[in-house]
Every structure is written in structure tokens, then in C-alpha cells.
Design an enzyme around this catalytic site. Sequence first.
Site, PDB file in Angstrom:
ATOM      1  N   GLU A  99      -3.301   7.485  -4.112  1.00 23.60           N
ATOM      2  CA  GLU A  99      -3.170   6.171  -3.484  1.00 23.60           C
ATOM      3  C   GLU A  99      -2.989   5.055  -4.504  1.00 23.60           C
ATOM      4  O   GLU A  99      -3.639   5.053  -5.542  1.00 23.60           O
ATOM      5  CB  GLU A  99      -4.461   5.933  -2.677  1.00 23.60           C
ATOM      6  CG  GLU A  99      -4.478   4.723  -1.808  1.00 23.60           C
ATOM      7  CD  GLU A  99      -5.801   4.593  -1.068  1.00 23.60           C
ATOM      8  OE1 GLU A  99      -5.874   5.012   0.099  1.00 23.60           O
ATOM      9  OE2 GLU A  99      -6.773   4.097  -1.667  1.00 23.60           O
ATOM     10  N   TYR A 151       0.861  -1.182   0.000  1.00 24.75           N
ATOM     11  CA  TYR A 151       0.000   0.000   0.000  1.00 24.75           C
ATOM     12  C   TYR A 151       0.898   1.233   0.000  1.00 24.75           C
ATOM     13  O   TYR A 151       1.855   1.314   0.770  1.00 24.75           O
ATOM     14  CB  TYR A 151      -0.901   0.031   1.248  1.00 24.75           C
ATOM     15  CG  TYR A 151      -1.676   1.329   1.371  1.00 24.75           C
ATOM     16  CD1 TYR A 151      -2.943   1.447   0.821  1.00 24.75           C
ATOM     17  CD2 TYR A 151      -1.116   2.446   2.004  1.00 24.75           C
ATOM     18  CE1 TYR A 151      -3.645   2.641   0.905  1.00 24.75           C
ATOM     19  CE2 TYR A 151      -1.805   3.646   2.075  1.00 24.75           C
ATOM     20  CZ  TYR A 151      -3.073   3.735   1.527  1.00 24.75           C
ATOM     21  OH  TYR A 151      -3.746   4.910   1.595  1.00 24.75           O
TER      22      TYR A 151
END
Length: 399
Positions: free
Chosen positions: A197, A109
Site C-alpha cells: 500500500e 491511494y
Amino acid sequence: MKIHEYQAKQIMKMYGISVPNGSPAFSPEEAARIAKDFDTPIAVVKAQIHAGGRGKAGGVKLAHNIDEVKYYASQILGKVLVTHQTGPEGKMVNRLLVEEGSNIEKEYYLGFVIDRETAQVVMMGSSEGGMEIEKVAAEMPDRIFKEYIDPTIGLMPFQTKRMAYNLKFKDKVIAKAQKCMMDLYNLFVEKDCTLAECNPLVVTVDNKVMALDAKLQFDDAAIFRHPEIEALRDEAEEDPKERAAAKASLSYVNLGGDVACMVNGAGLAMATVDIIKFYGGEPANFLDVGGDSTVEKIAEAFRIMQSDDQVCSVFVNIFGGINKCDVIAGGIVEAAKVVGLKVPVIARLDGTNHEEGRRILKEANLPMVHAVQKMEEGAELAVKLAAELKAKRAEGKEA
Ligand code: GDP
Ligand code: MN
């Protein structure tokens, strides 16, 4: 403002971040045409909606041949996807992204957001990629690493290096991972993002570092500086009420409850949402009419609030400063004339020209409008009348 994954990937690519080859598709045939030119044995068919969690909801499929691409495309297009980010009503899929499949070794992530407490951009990374980051944060907070970025000097190489080691990237890809962080940070700052993101950011078996999923959100107040971003807007994904409000220069956020509120000033608007909650109600929206109200603008605000079927009362809470109470009262009267008042309206007008405002309302003699003197009194009445109308509607006895 949000954009689709395929659009976010195009922007990331311009900033030097590796993304899989692929294109958007609007029909199964188009999906098949795109996949025909792929070099990989697997094609990925992905629903494009402004929400994550698509994988678990059946919105991301791996296809092993062109027939499968066509099949999955026809399955996903036109389907309403319900994910943990869409709410129970879900979102209709009108577009797909068809891209080359990647051979994933490990998922990570990587994200940038603004931290309001420190007033800095924060880079967040985790080796628990691919899953809901909210879940990682709640269950394994020690697996999320953060780097706070001093706005005057920007993201520093020692920070990207520390992140790369914290996430335990293997030696061969450390430099690539660091570059990816730097590229994404530059994009975040230059495009006035509120969120950038990659979940997952992946390392492939052939040692590429790639954004397999991409999410960008932009600061609405800075969109005027980026016409190229504004051009990516997909109105089908946006709340029509929020859209209409933006066009009328009203600052409106749908909150899903049944007591609508119309307020001047963001501070008072927040206090109003709070006081409705205090009296046991659920605010339907946050609405700041701003400081330059006109009769037309107020009438438009009423049209937008009442277009929400859940709304059972409207609490008008105005402290007149630059805004004048007589103009607001005129707006309510105008709204009653042009739009019609479908639910009880509780009006608390105080401040500049409040006597005149109250006189206008009194003379208009509108049966749906209840004038009150105090904010507490208004909130309590708005909650009470909303509950009554809601109960009535539930019984199907509404006139
Ligand atoms: P989300 O569920 O909306 O976040 O959609 P993602 O784009 O993150 O995809 C969900 C998951 O599908 C990823 O975490 C991967 O595990 C898997 N996935 C997506 N693309 C590929 C691919 O090219 N190859 C493989 N093997 N898996 C993929
Ligand atoms: Mn994802």
C-alpha cells in the site's frame, strides 16, 4: 509479518518505484547528520512503528532546518504514539525515517490486497489519498476503484490504464502512474505479500509519481521463501506472546479478551472462539496447538496463555484425532507442575484416547482443573469462571 515504512520503501525502490531520498535514524544526532546532505529545503521526520495514522498523532513532522530536525527527532523518539491503528496502549517509537521533503501537488491511494471471496489479488485506487482509506470506504465508497487480477495472466496494462483514468491522473503522469501500479503488483506477487500500500502515492509539482508512505505485509506461511524479509523483523514491534508461540510452532493470535482457549485444528479453534462469544465471554486468543502435540508443547502453550494478565480462565477444547487426549492431559499436568496453573482450567477432552486422558487428569487431582464432557458445557463454565475471577480481581481480593 509487518515491516517498517523505511524498509518497505527500500524494497519498493528495488522494484522501480520512486521514493523520497532518506535513511533510518536512531538518535537526534543521526537524524541531523542524515538531513545535512539533503538537497531540499524541507526534511521530513517520521516515526517508524508498525501502524499507520502517525501524521495525526504527531509522528510526522516537516522540518525547515537542521535544528528543527534535531528537535522533532528528540520529541518523537521514545514517545508512545497512539493512533487509530495502535490500540489505546499505543506504540513506543524507537526508530525514525528522515527523508527529503516533497512538494506535493496531489495525494492518491494505491493498494493491493487479496480478496478472499474471488480468490484474486485486487488493486484498489482512490483520488482521496492521504486520509484513512477505511473512512473513504465507509463514507464515499464510489471514490474507491477496484481491478480484480486474474492470477493466470496477472495485472494487464488495460487495467492500469483504466485505474489511471478513474483516478484522473493528469496526462503527463499517466504512464508513470501505470508503471508504478505494475511495479507494485510485481513486488506483491514475488514477495508473497498480503498487503502492499502507498497512502499517499503522490504526484509532485515537478511531475514525479512517488510513494510518500509505504506499507508492506507478508504472508507468514511463505516467509520461509524470503530470508531477506525475515531479516527485517523488528521484535520490539511484535506481541511477545505471538513471537513465543511462533517459536514453539503454535498458531496463536492475541484477541484481547479474558477466556483463553487451547484447541487443536483451526476449524475447531474458530468454533471455540464463536461459542465463547455465544455464552457472553470474550476470547483472549486463538490458539491451535496443531496435530503433533507433545507434553512440552502443551506446557509451553499454557505458559504463553497465562503470561497474558487479562486471562481469567483457560478452556481446553480438544477433539483427539492425530492428537491424543492422553498426551494433552499429560501436558496439562506438566504445565501445572512447571508453569503452575494461575486460573481455572476447563478441560473438554474427546476423541482418541479420551478415557485415558480423563483418567490422567482425575488422578492428578488438580484443584484448578474442571473436566467436562461437552463443548457447550465447557464454554459456559469457562465464561462463568472467568467472570467470577475478574470480579474478584476487580475487588482486589485475589489470593
Ligand atoms: P501516516 O499518517 O502514518 O499515514 O503517515 P504518512 O507517511 O502517510 O504521512 C502523513 C501525511 O503527511 C501525508 O499524507 C502528507 O500529507 C504529509 N507528508 C508526508 N511527507 C510529506 C512531504 O514530504 N511533504 C509534505 N508537504 N507533506 C508530507
Ligand atoms: Mn499514510
